[in-house]
Design an enzyme around this catalytic site. Structure first.
Site, PDB file in Angstrom:
ATOM      1  N   SER A   1       0.825  -1.211   0.000  1.00  0.00           N
ATOM      2  CA  SER A   1       0.000   0.000   0.000  1.00  0.00           C
ATOM      3  C   SER A   1       0.867   1.272   0.000  1.00  0.00           C
ATOM      4  CB  SER A   1      -0.949  -0.074   1.199  1.00  0.00           C
ATOM      5  OG  SER A   1      -1.992   0.850   1.087  1.00  0.00           O
TER       6      SER A   1
ATOM      7  N   ASP B   1     -10.354  -4.420  -4.483  1.00  0.00           N
ATOM      8  CA  ASP B   1      -9.516  -3.850  -3.423  1.00  0.00           C
ATOM      9  C   ASP B   1     -10.323  -2.997  -2.435  1.00  0.00           C
ATOM     10  OD1 ASP B   1      -6.394  -3.076  -2.873  1.00  0.00           O
ATOM     11  OD2 ASP B   1      -7.736  -1.399  -2.476  1.00  0.00           O
TER      12      ASP B   1
ATOM     13  N   HIS C   1      -8.539  -4.903   0.209  1.00  0.00           N
ATOM     14  CA  HIS C   1      -7.248  -4.251   0.449  1.00  0.00           C
ATOM     15  C   HIS C   1      -6.444  -4.869   1.597  1.00  0.00           C
ATOM     16  CE1 HIS C   1      -4.284  -1.185  -0.125  1.00  0.00           C
ATOM     17  NE2 HIS C   1      -4.336  -0.853   1.139  1.00  0.00           N
TER      18      HIS C   1
END
Ligand SMILES: *[C@@H]1O[C@H](CO)[C@@H](O)[C@H](O)[C@H]1NC(C)=O
Length: 294
Positions: A103, A220, A275
């Site tokens: 990320s 995501d 995610h």
């Protein structure tokens, strides 16, 4: 004869050489893991377990730095701090290392790879990173900007104060591109969207990597647009323009097109992954990461 004693007999020398050769070729390179926003090394322990299981003996280093709330510190400051730790690991790993960044961590790692000359990173994996920017009202963004709709965040982000918050460093409002270019001090420089004097050097440094692996997918839920995980982004009408049509790719501002032409860019798109699940999904690990971490 005295002189013949100086030369070790073949039956001693040969196994020794084989042992040395094996040691050089078979050892897995250390893997350095950098966490994302609002998390820390603990959240990535499953992933480090996958690596150790698939490649026994691998040294996996989960960097314990700027965790949780501290992950909101300004991006360049984080690049500097993570860079120092990564550099010290590289110095004691002359065989090279791999960098696996999750990320926001993917952007921090790109900063590190651009700034450190002579780094020895072989594979760089960006695991669901907002590489071309972020523009979305997701759970993460609302934790940072509770009352702001995405159309208003630019007001907060595109000035000196706003830039002290990590998210603002990669907040890219496609309806306010000139303000983004003028006031955002992180992503436009990293992507070479705003020309600067270090561009050539940063590009050379970045291109020392042997492989770039981009991982992301449509479910995501945080990275917006999700294609930002492989350098796609919105145009001014919020249609997604894929990586190869992005100006930074066409102009090869930081080496992306060169890496692709070299055959060293791997894009792995997986659906059905939220995610926060990218780093704990074994299928994602075996499909997208395992083969590169040798
Ligand atoms: C794991 O990832 C695969 C895709 O690689 C996906 O189909 C699956 O739903 C994911 N599992 C979980 C529990 O997220």
């Amino acid at each position: 004869m005295r002189s013949s004693r100086m030369i070790p007999p073949a039956r001693v020398l040969l196994p020794l050489l084989l042992l040395l050769a094996a040691g050089c070729t078979d050892a897995y390179k250390p893997v350095i893991i950098v966490h994302g926003i609002f998390d820390g090394p603990k959240e990535l322990e499953t992933l480090s377990g996958f690596i150790e299981e698939a490649h026994p003996g691998t040294e996996v280093i989960l960097i314990d730095l700027l965790n949780y709330r501290s992950s909101m510190e300004p991006m360049w400051k984080q690049v500097d701090k993570f860079g120092k730790v990564i550099q010290s690991i590289m110095q004691r790993s002359p065989e090279g290392v791999h960098l696996l960044c999750f990320s926001q961590g993917g952007l921090i790692c790109r900063g590190v790879l651009s700034l450190i000359p002579n780094h020895n990173v072989h594979t760089f994996i960006a695991l669901s990173s907002p590489l071309a920017g972020q523009f979305g009202d997701t759970d993460y963004v609302s934790r940072v900007f509770p009352d702001r709709a995405k159309t208003k965040v630019y007001v907060f982000c595109y000035n000196k104060l706003g830039q002290k918050l990590s998210v603002c460093g990669y907040w890219k409002d496609p309806h306010h591109t000139s303000a983004y270019l003028r006031h955002n001090i992180f992503l436009p420089l990293l992507n070479g969207e705003k020309p600067h004097s270090n561009m050539k050097e940063w590009r050379e440094n970045f291109l020392r990597i042997k492989k770039l692996v981009l991982i992301g997918g449509p479910d995501d839920g945080v990275i917006t647009p999700w294609q930002s995980s492989h350098f796609g982004f919105y145009d001014c009408e919020e249609n997604v323009v894929e990586m190869k049509n992005q100006e930074f790719y066409v102009k090869d501002t930081f080496g992306l097109q060169t890496l692709d032409a070299r055959g060293d860019l791997s894009v792995c798109v997986q659906s059905g992954v939220k995610h926060v699940e990218w780093h704990s999904n074994f299928t994602v690990f075996t499909t997208c990461m395992e083969e590169w971490l040798v």
